[in-house]
Design a protein around this motif. Structure first.
Motif, PDB file in Angstrom:
ATOM      1  N   ALA A 112     117.034 -63.839  11.118  1.00  0.00           N
ATOM      2  CA  ALA A 112     118.348 -62.656  11.368  1.00  0.00           C
ATOM      3  C   ALA A 112     117.783 -61.473  10.952  1.00  0.00           C
ATOM      4  CB  ALA A 112     119.417 -63.374  10.502  1.00  0.00           C
ATOM      5  N   SER A 113     116.716 -61.016  11.168  1.00  0.00           N
ATOM      6  CA  SER A 113     116.228 -59.726  10.896  1.00  0.00           C
ATOM      7  C   SER A 113     116.464 -58.779  12.050  1.00  0.00           C
ATOM      8  CB  SER A 113     114.661 -59.661  10.736  1.00  0.00           C
ATOM      9  OG  SER A 113     114.176 -60.311   9.357  1.00  0.00           O
ATOM     10  N   ALA A 120     111.903 -54.381   7.194  1.00  0.00           N
ATOM     11  CA  ALA A 120     112.083 -53.380   6.103  1.00  0.00           C
ATOM     12  C   ALA A 120     113.518 -53.467   5.886  1.00  0.00           C
ATOM     13  CB  ALA A 120     111.282 -52.427   6.410  1.00  0.00           C
ATOM     14  N   ALA A 121     114.445 -53.193   7.016  1.00  0.00           N
ATOM     15  CA  ALA A 121     115.823 -52.758   6.768  1.00  0.00           C
ATOM     16  C   ALA A 121     116.288 -54.069   6.272  1.00  0.00           C
ATOM     17  CB  ALA A 121     116.424 -52.131   8.224  1.00  0.00           C
ATOM     18  N   THR A 122     116.151 -55.128   6.834  1.00  0.00           N
ATOM     19  CA  THR A 122     116.754 -56.550   6.360  1.00  0.00           C
ATOM     20  C   THR A 122     116.658 -56.721   4.828  1.00  0.00           C
ATOM     21  OG1 THR A 122     116.515 -57.420   8.552  1.00  0.00           O
ATOM     22  CG2 THR A 122     116.654 -58.832   6.496  1.00  0.00           C
ATOM     23  N   LEU A 123     115.192 -56.450   4.482  1.00  0.00           N
ATOM     24  CA  LEU A 123     114.904 -56.766   3.025  1.00  0.00           C
ATOM     25  C   LEU A 123     115.687 -55.502   2.117  1.00  0.00           C
ATOM     26  CD1 LEU A 123     113.259 -57.640   0.607  1.00  0.00           C
ATOM     27  CD2 LEU A 123     111.503 -56.082   1.331  1.00  0.00           C
ATOM     28  N   ASP A 124     115.863 -54.475   2.555  1.00  0.00           N
ATOM     29  CA  ASP A 124     116.779 -53.248   1.849  1.00  0.00           C
ATOM     30  C   ASP A 124     118.199 -53.837   1.675  1.00  0.00           C
ATOM     31  OD1 ASP A 124     117.038 -50.634   0.671  1.00  0.00           O
ATOM     32  OD2 ASP A 124     118.206 -50.415   2.428  1.00  0.00           O
ATOM     33  N   ALA A 125     118.828 -54.446   2.877  1.00  0.00           N
ATOM     34  CA  ALA A 125     120.113 -54.878   2.740  1.00  0.00           C
ATOM     35  C   ALA A 125     120.198 -56.034   1.905  1.00  0.00           C
ATOM     36  CB  ALA A 125     120.485 -55.265   4.266  1.00  0.00           C
ATOM     37  N   ILE A 138     113.402 -64.420   3.340  1.00  0.00           N
ATOM     38  CA  ILE A 138     113.291 -63.836   4.721  1.00  0.00           C
ATOM     39  C   ILE A 138     112.571 -64.761   5.591  1.00  0.00           C
ATOM     40  CG2 ILE A 138     112.988 -62.118   6.183  1.00  0.00           C
ATOM     41  CD1 ILE A 138     113.445 -60.235   3.970  1.00  0.00           C
ATOM     42  N   GLY A 139     113.288 -65.290   6.611  1.00  0.00           N
ATOM     43  CA  GLY A 139     112.371 -65.966   7.657  1.00  0.00           C
ATOM     44  C   GLY A 139     112.335 -65.139   8.800  1.00  0.00           C
ATOM     45  N   ASP A 140     110.921 -64.848   9.276  1.00  0.00           N
ATOM     46  CA  ASP A 140     110.849 -63.806  10.347  1.00  0.00           C
ATOM     47  C   ASP A 140     109.475 -64.111  11.205  1.00  0.00           C
ATOM     48  OD1 ASP A 140     111.856 -61.711  11.698  1.00  0.00           O
ATOM     49  OD2 ASP A 140     111.184 -60.069  10.272  1.00  0.00           O
ATOM     50  N   ARG A 141     109.733 -63.298  12.311  1.00  0.00           N
ATOM     51  CA  ARG A 141     108.492 -63.705  13.341  1.00  0.00           C
ATOM     52  C   ARG A 141     107.304 -62.652  12.433  1.00  0.00           C
ATOM     53  NH1 ARG A 141     109.350 -65.137  18.620  1.00  0.00           N
ATOM     54  NH2 ARG A 141     111.587 -65.685  19.120  1.00  0.00           N
ATOM     55  N   CYS A 142     106.086 -63.083  12.754  1.00  0.00           N
ATOM     56  CA  CYS A 142     105.023 -62.107  12.349  1.00  0.00           C
ATOM     57  C   CYS A 142     103.791 -62.389  13.532  1.00  0.00           C
ATOM     58  CB  CYS A 142     104.390 -62.620  11.005  1.00  0.00           C
ATOM     59  SG  CYS A 142     103.999 -64.366  10.867  1.00  0.00           S
ATOM     60  N   TRP A 143     103.032 -61.308  13.439  1.00  0.00           N
ATOM     61  CA  TRP A 143     101.739 -61.457  14.207  1.00  0.00           C
ATOM     62  C   TRP A 143     100.874 -62.288  13.562  1.00  0.00           C
ATOM     63  CZ3 TRP A 143     102.984 -60.457  19.047  1.00  0.00           C
ATOM     64  CH2 TRP A 143     103.568 -59.385  19.228  1.00  0.00           C
ATOM     65  N   VAL A 169     107.203 -55.583   1.025  1.00  0.00           N
ATOM     66  CA  VAL A 169     107.553 -56.241   0.140  1.00  0.00           C
ATOM     67  C   VAL A 169     107.242 -55.545  -1.260  1.00  0.00           C
ATOM     68  CG1 VAL A 169     107.296 -58.455  -1.105  1.00  0.00           C
ATOM     69  CG2 VAL A 169     107.541 -58.585   1.190  1.00  0.00           C
ATOM     70  N   ARG A 170     105.920 -55.116  -1.461  1.00  0.00           N
ATOM     71  CA  ARG A 170     105.559 -54.477  -2.727  1.00  0.00           C
ATOM     72  C   ARG A 170     106.218 -53.020  -2.710  1.00  0.00           C
ATOM     73  NH1 ARG A 170      99.096 -56.226  -2.553  1.00  0.00           N
ATOM     74  NH2 ARG A 170      99.264 -58.385  -3.382  1.00  0.00           N
ATOM     75  N   GLU A 171     106.085 -52.254  -1.706  1.00  0.00           N
ATOM     76  CA  GLU A 171     106.924 -51.223  -1.658  1.00  0.00           C
ATOM     77  C   GLU A 171     108.360 -51.179  -2.137  1.00  0.00           C
ATOM     78  OE1 GLU A 171     106.553 -49.404   2.240  1.00  0.00           O
ATOM     79  OE2 GLU A 171     104.427 -48.895   2.019  1.00  0.00           O
ATOM     80  N   ALA A 172     108.832 -52.215  -1.987  1.00  0.00           N
ATOM     81  CA  ALA A 172     110.409 -52.721  -2.286  1.00  0.00           C
ATOM     82  C   ALA A 172     110.493 -52.999  -3.833  1.00  0.00           C
ATOM     83  CB  ALA A 172     111.015 -53.562  -1.597  1.00  0.00           C
TER      84      ALA A 172
END
Length: 245
Positions: A112-113, A120-125, A138-143, A169-172
């Motif tokens: 749902a990101s 990043a915005a999803t993590l912040d929220a 968080i379940g998300d696409r990645c390369w 993640v670490r920046e948060a």
């Protein structure tokens, strides 16, 4: 065709609207330390399958946020059928407008990101929804690598490599406690489910004015998947915990 209707047609019949399995969803819950009494919020909960799995297995309570009315109805039915109607509720609203009354023990966004425009915005929220000791899933696409063909990568500007995800993640101020990846079989099963749903709709609507659009949509999905997606696109659930620094 509106996006909500397109999602309803193509994915509405899928139990889990992501390339993962019930076993992997339960593994993410276990890694998050879910247990009886844990309060969980899931942003973009779809038809409620993930919260229902966690409710039955771990005894959680909580709320799912979902904007699509048809999905909200299915989620409510799923919670009632699982005997969770008194512990897990659905808020049918835009998740960007949701403000919890009190912090949760765990906040999740599984596939749902896009609601917030990226990881990043999803993590912040989600950080704004949990206590200081809260966990995030968080379940998300990645390369799969940083070598995706440019013509394909441009179609997914918000997707990160997993190394970029780790940096975010670490920046948060968080650490990754677990990663649970989709296999290629999971991807095949998920994409095939979408194709079958669209084909079923086409068979049931021979004279629909959006029929040509849906045929083109199906073929674009398949072109993308066979041409690039299966090789270059990954998906994973990341269990995130407060960092120790």
């Amino acid at each position: 065709m509106e996006d909500s209707e397109l999602v309803r047609i193509s994915q509405g019949s899928l139990a889990i609207m992501n390339p993962t399995t019930p076993e992997k969803v339960l593994a993410a819950g276990r890694a998050s330390g879910l247990r009886k009494g844990s309060r969980v919020v899931e942003v973009g909960c779809g038809n409620g399958t993930i919260l229902a799995l966690w409710g039955r297995e771990y005894g959680i309570s909580g709320v799912g946020i979902e904007v699509r009315e048809d999905a909200c109805r299915r989620a409510e039915e799923a919670f009632r059928a699982s005997g969770l109607g008194d512990r897990i509720a659905v808020r049918c609203m835009d998740a960007r407008e949701y403000v919890p009354d009190e912090p949760f023990d765990c906040a999740a966004a599984i596939g749902a990101s896009h609601i917030r425009g990226g990881f990043a915005a999803t993590l912040d929220a989600l950080l704004g929804m949990v206590s200081d000791e809260g966990r995030i899933v968080i379940g998300d696409r990645c390369w799969r690598s940083d070598r995706a063909p440019p013509e394909f990568a441009r179609e997914w500007p918000d997707v990160l490599t997993e190394y970029e995800t780790l940096g975010t993640v670490r920046e948060a101020g968080l650490d990754v406690a677990a990663v649970i990846r989709a296999s290629r079989d999971d991807w095949d099963r998920y994409e095939s489910g979408i194709w079958r749903s669209v084909l079923s709709w086409l068979g049931d609507h021979p004279d629909h004015p959006e029929r040509d659009f849906m045929i083109d949509y199906l073929h674009r999905l398949q072109d993308e998947y066979f041409g690039y997606g299966r090789e270059h696109m990954g998906w994973a659930m990341y269990v995130l915990v407060p960092g120790f620094w």
